[in-house]
Design a protein around this motif. Structure first.
Motif, PDB file in Angstrom:
ATOM      1  N   ALA A 137      -1.032   4.781   4.043  1.00 62.33           N
ATOM      2  CA  ALA A 137      -0.942   3.351   3.736  1.00 62.33           C
ATOM      3  C   ALA A 137      -0.837   2.525   5.016  1.00 62.33           C
ATOM      4  N   ARG A 196     -10.591  -1.291  -3.841  1.00 66.89           N
ATOM      5  CA  ARG A 196      -9.273  -1.326  -3.196  1.00 66.89           C
ATOM      6  C   ARG A 196      -9.419  -1.628  -1.709  1.00 66.89           C
ATOM      7  N   THR A 199      -2.875  -6.839  -1.031  1.00 67.66           N
ATOM      8  CA  THR A 199      -2.582  -5.472  -1.475  1.00 67.66           C
ATOM      9  C   THR A 199      -1.545  -5.396  -2.593  1.00 67.66           C
ATOM     10  N   TYR A 216       0.335   3.934  -2.809  1.00 68.73           N
ATOM     11  CA  TYR A 216      -0.063   5.299  -2.492  1.00 68.73           C
ATOM     12  C   TYR A 216       0.997   6.305  -2.942  1.00 68.73           C
ATOM     13  N   GLU A 266      -4.256   2.500   6.679  1.00 70.22           N
ATOM     14  CA  GLU A 266      -5.199   1.559   6.087  1.00 70.22           C
ATOM     15  C   GLU A 266      -4.900   0.133   6.548  1.00 70.22           C
ATOM     16  N   LEU A 325       0.825  -1.206   0.000  1.00 69.09           N
ATOM     17  CA  LEU A 325       0.000   0.000   0.000  1.00 69.09           C
ATOM     18  C   LEU A 325       0.862   1.261   0.000  1.00 69.09           C
ATOM     19  N   ALA A 337      -7.824  -4.840   0.115  1.00 69.81           N
ATOM     20  CA  ALA A 337      -6.922  -4.625   1.257  1.00 69.81           C
ATOM     21  C   ALA A 337      -7.429  -5.345   2.498  1.00 69.81           C
TER      22      ALA A 337
END
Length: 455
Positions: free
Chosen positions: A290, A148, A157, A23, A293, A19, A152
């Motif tokens: 990231a 997404r 990911t 990102y 998340e 991630l 995730a």
């Protein structure tokens, strides 16, 4: 013997690291667009930077509601309920489609909005054709965000990373070609940059849909089993939990947006310096996002398993990891402020010296608060993992606006510190919010652990 924190870190990193790459790649698309446009002049950079930033912030606000996809899917996955996880993803797409309609309308009218907000008419005139070309980005970006979050939540990911990395080169090539008329493409100026970004976002969405459809391990979740019907009960839960999240994101995004707008009121050079500075600030922020998340997924997964102690540990490890990484990155803004300005504005530009001087001054403030900016975003999303969404909204409103904009406005205008005053207030608001959100997460998960022990 391996400590629980190390075990959690080993589970967090495989979600977080792809991630981070994804990102950063998404952010690189935003930055490369500004680099391509910056060669046209600092006013073009200010116009695209301000309209692009507003578009991005508005999308992030909408994504606050959509992020419930990840929370519901991760909790269902922790409980071993694939069907419910799939329903969360399908309804996340429904919510994304609903929210994309007003978002497109706002992006289309950004030029008029800038005039209402007191921006330079020349900047507003330059921003309008870019924003109108960019407006089709809304449905693609929001649906992509829902899918997404679902992927995730299942700790898959790496697919997101590969799709986003592929899009970086395509975005630069299209932007360079359509803005400057290279490689046989028409020279369109600022609208070309908007078209390029919109096209690339649709490309990313198509790739992610194809990946989900063709991946055998994801077929048991039922994303494509029937037409996309509205489940009003689930959609209601999205808005019940998501609206406070969107409110928190709005007050946070509004903080940066307001600083940008106030910078424009001070002058075009301050606004251009603000856009250059945001070019750096976005890097540590998306790294933290990231990690946030990933922390949210791990916290929600542990809640779904009925393990509040594990959820508390997951959020704490995420906050500590983010703070450590961002502390290391402090050196960059302190040592490379002038060089960073040259990435966006040519040294031969008449406004370069003035813009660079402001950037050097503001980078010192940015270096201090970037760590706390990361902490607050990880803490907020960790709270999201336990479905605590209302209290963080009030914390953010106080920290970002009372302490941030309130103090920043006083320092910038009555006290005459201009851009430095705005950013000092911004830093104070971020630090305040980070401390309060972290305390909130530790407090609420501590109560959950105590309740579990008593039970």
């Amino acid at each position: 013997m391996t400590s629980p924190a190390k075990v959690e870190l080993r589970k967090l990193l495989p979600i977080a690291l792809p991630l981070v790459a994804a990102y950063l790649a998404e952010y690189a698309m935003f930055v490369t667009t500004k680099l391509v446009v910056g060669s046209l002049g600092f006013k073009h950079l200010a116009a695209v930077g301000l309209s692009g930033s507003m578009t991005f912030e508005l999308m992030v606000i909408m994504m606050g509601v959509i992020s419930i996809t990840g929370v519901l899917a991760a909790q269902a996955e922790g409980a071993g309920d694939k069907a419910t996880a799939g329903i969360a993803a399908r309804q996340g797409v429904v919510v994304a489609i609903i929210l994309s309609i007003p978002l497109m309308a706002v992006i289309w009218n950004i030029g008029d909005i800038f005039l209402l907000l007191g921006q330079d008419p020349e900047i507003a005139a330059l921003a309008e054709p870019y924003a109108r070309a960019l407006s089709p980005i809304a449905p693609a970006a929001l649906i992509f965000a829902a899918l997404r979050d679902f992927v995730a939540a299942l700790a898959r990911t790496r697919s997101i990373m590969f799709i986003t990395l592929a899009a970086v080169g395509l975005n630069w090539g299209l932007a360079e070609g359509l803005v400057h008329g290279r490689w046989g493409l028409p020279e369109m100026g600022l609208p070309g940059a908007g078209i390029a970004t919109a096209v690339v976002n649709w490309f990313m969405l198509i790739l992610l849909v194809v990946y989900i459809y063709r991946t055998e391990a994801l077929r048991g979740y039922g994303l494509f089993k029937s037409r996309l019907n509205v489940d009003f009960k689930v959609v209601a839960e999205f808005f019940r939990l998501g609206v406070p999240i969107a409110g928190l994101v709005a007050v946070e995004a509004g903080l940066f947006m307001a600083v940008g707008l106030l910078s424009g009121i001070i002058g075009a050079t301050t606004l251009a310096a603000h856009q250059v500075l945001m070019g750096w600030i976005g890097i540590p922020f998306v790294i933290a996002l990231a990690m946030a998340e990933a922390s949210m997924v791990r916290v929600a997964f542990q809640i779904g398993r009925g393990d509040p102690k594990g959820a508390r540990l997951a959020g704490t490890v995420g906050i500590a990891l983010g703070a450590s990484v961002l502390t290391v990155l402090i050196a960059a803004p302190l040592l490379m402020a002038e060089q960073f300005t040259q990435l966006f504005i040519s040294a031969d530009d008449p406004g370069f010296a003035d813009v660079s001087a402001i950037v050097i001054q503001l980078m010192m403030i940015a270096a201090i608060f970037q760590v706390f900016d990361g902490i607050q975003v990880i803490a907020a999303r960790s709270l999201r993992g336990v479905k605590d969404t209302l209290a963080p909204l009030w914390i953010g409103a106080f920290g970002y606006w009372v302490m941030g904009i309130g103090v920043g406005w006083v320092l910038a205008f009555p006290m005459g510190y201009d851009g430095a005053g705005l950013w000092a207030g911004l830093a104070l608001g971020i630090v305040t919010s980070a401390c309060l959100l972290t305390w909130r997460f530790r407090s609420i998960t501590g109560r959950l652990v105590d309740r579990c022990n008593l039970g």
